[in-house]
Design a protein around this motif. Structure first.
Motif, PDB file in Angstrom:
ATOM      1  N   ARG A  39       0.841  -1.202   0.000  1.00 49.56           N
ATOM      2  CA  ARG A  39       0.000   0.000   0.000  1.00 49.56           C
ATOM      3  C   ARG A  39       0.866   1.237   0.000  1.00 49.56           C
ATOM      4  O   ARG A  39       1.867   1.301   0.692  1.00 49.56           O
ATOM      5  CB  ARG A  39      -0.876   0.039   1.250  1.00 49.56           C
ATOM      6  N   VAL A  40       0.453   2.223  -0.756  1.00 53.40           N
ATOM      7  CA  VAL A  40       1.156   3.501  -0.768  1.00 53.40           C
ATOM      8  C   VAL A  40       0.751   4.246   0.496  1.00 53.40           C
ATOM      9  O   VAL A  40      -0.431   4.386   0.804  1.00 53.40           O
ATOM     10  CB  VAL A  40       0.790   4.319  -2.024  1.00 53.40           C
ATOM     11  N   LYS A  41       1.748   4.703   1.217  1.00 55.66           N
ATOM     12  CA  LYS A  41       1.487   5.394   2.473  1.00 55.66           C
ATOM     13  C   LYS A  41       1.434   6.889   2.202  1.00 55.66           C
ATOM     14  O   LYS A  41       2.434   7.498   1.833  1.00 55.66           O
ATOM     15  CB  LYS A  41       2.595   5.060   3.467  1.00 55.66           C
ATOM     16  N   GLY A  42       0.255   7.445   2.323  1.00 55.51           N
ATOM     17  CA  GLY A  42       0.082   8.872   2.073  1.00 55.51           C
ATOM     18  C   GLY A  42       0.600   9.693   3.246  1.00 55.51           C
ATOM     19  O   GLY A  42       0.830   9.183   4.344  1.00 55.51           O
ATOM     20  N   PRO A  43       0.799  10.983   3.027  1.00 54.93           N
ATOM     21  CA  PRO A  43       1.331  11.819   4.107  1.00 54.93           C
ATOM     22  C   PRO A  43       0.392  11.904   5.304  1.00 54.93           C
ATOM     23  O   PRO A  43       0.828  12.125   6.418  1.00 54.93           O
ATOM     24  CB  PRO A  43       1.521  13.184   3.459  1.00 54.93           C
ATOM     25  N   ASP A  44      -0.914  11.711   5.091  1.00 58.39           N
ATOM     26  CA  ASP A  44      -1.834  11.786   6.216  1.00 58.39           C
ATOM     27  C   ASP A  44      -1.763  10.536   7.096  1.00 58.39           C
ATOM     28  O   ASP A  44      -2.311  10.519   8.189  1.00 58.39           O
ATOM     29  CB  ASP A  44      -3.261  12.018   5.731  1.00 58.39           C
ATOM     30  N   ASP A  45      -1.063   9.484   6.636  1.00 57.25           N
ATOM     31  CA  ASP A  45      -0.875   8.278   7.441  1.00 57.25           C
ATOM     32  C   ASP A  45       0.471   8.281   8.157  1.00 57.25           C
ATOM     33  O   ASP A  45       0.739   7.400   8.962  1.00 57.25           O
ATOM     34  CB  ASP A  45      -0.931   7.028   6.562  1.00 57.25           C
ATOM     35  N   ARG A  51       2.858  14.958  13.140  1.00 54.68           N
ATOM     36  CA  ARG A  51       3.461  15.624  14.293  1.00 54.68           C
ATOM     37  C   ARG A  51       4.045  16.969  13.876  1.00 54.68           C
ATOM     38  O   ARG A  51       3.857  17.989  14.538  1.00 54.68           O
ATOM     39  CB  ARG A  51       4.546  14.730  14.885  1.00 54.68           C
ATOM     40  N   ASP A  52       4.750  16.989  12.732  1.00 53.70           N
ATOM     41  CA  ASP A  52       5.350  18.227  12.249  1.00 53.70           C
ATOM     42  C   ASP A  52       4.272  19.224  11.841  1.00 53.70           C
ATOM     43  O   ASP A  52       4.391  20.424  12.089  1.00 53.70           O
ATOM     44  CB  ASP A  52       6.274  17.919  11.066  1.00 53.70           C
ATOM     45  N   LYS A  58       0.710  25.053  15.683  1.00 49.87           N
ATOM     46  CA  LYS A  58       0.737  25.669  17.007  1.00 49.87           C
ATOM     47  C   LYS A  58       1.751  26.804  17.084  1.00 49.87           C
ATOM     48  O   LYS A  58       1.543  27.772  17.803  1.00 49.87           O
ATOM     49  CB  LYS A  58       1.083  24.606  18.061  1.00 49.87           C
ATOM     50  N   HIS A  59       2.845  26.700  16.361  1.00 49.76           N
ATOM     51  CA  HIS A  59       3.903  27.696  16.390  1.00 49.76           C
ATOM     52  C   HIS A  59       4.264  28.118  14.963  1.00 49.76           C
ATOM     53  O   HIS A  59       5.299  27.743  14.437  1.00 49.76           O
ATOM     54  CB  HIS A  59       5.168  27.131  17.088  1.00 49.76           C
ATOM     55  N   PRO A  60       3.418  28.949  14.324  1.00 51.07           N
ATOM     56  CA  PRO A  60       3.669  29.288  12.931  1.00 51.07           C
ATOM     57  C   PRO A  60       4.881  30.197  12.723  1.00 51.07           C
ATOM     58  O   PRO A  60       5.445  30.228  11.639  1.00 51.07           O
ATOM     59  CB  PRO A  60       2.383  29.996  12.496  1.00 51.07           C
ATOM     60  N   GLU A  61       5.290  30.923  13.763  1.00 52.52           N
ATOM     61  CA  GLU A  61       6.416  31.857  13.574  1.00 52.52           C
ATOM     62  C   GLU A  61       7.776  31.171  13.704  1.00 52.52           C
ATOM     63  O   GLU A  61       8.791  31.758  13.365  1.00 52.52           O
ATOM     64  CB  GLU A  61       6.328  33.005  14.599  1.00 52.52           C
ATOM     65  N   GLU A  62       7.811  29.932  14.168  1.00 55.84           N
ATOM     66  CA  GLU A  62       9.083  29.231  14.301  1.00 55.84           C
ATOM     67  C   GLU A  62       9.650  28.857  12.953  1.00 55.84           C
ATOM     68  O   GLU A  62       8.929  28.345  12.092  1.00 55.84           O
ATOM     69  CB  GLU A  62       8.876  27.935  15.109  1.00 55.84           C
TER      70      GLU A  62
END
Length: 64
Positions: A39-45, A51-52, A58-62
């Motif tokens: 199975r192709v593992k999509g980024p949403d899996d 986590r990233d 949560k911290h858009p300015e970092e």
């Protein structure tokens, strides 16, 4: 003792010949089931991606 050894040798030869005959008859092993393609593992899996993504939300300015 010699008779016992002779009987054991005869049984061993008989078993060996039986196995060789069975092998030469060409009895094929049962066919293997075809493997399903991976199975192709999509980024949403991907837990690292999620986590990233959550950290960026949560911290858009970092900086990355």
């Amino acid at each position: 003792m010699l008779k016992f050894l002779l009987v054991v040798i005869l049984i061993a030869v008989a078993v060996y010949l039986t196995v060789r005959v069975i092998q030469r008859r060409g009895i094929a092993p049962p066919p293997r089931r075809p493997q399903a393609p991976p199975r192709v593992k999509g980024p949403d899996d991907d837990p690292d991606f999620l986590r990233d993504l959550d950290r960026r939300r949560k911290h858009p300015e970092e900086p990355e």
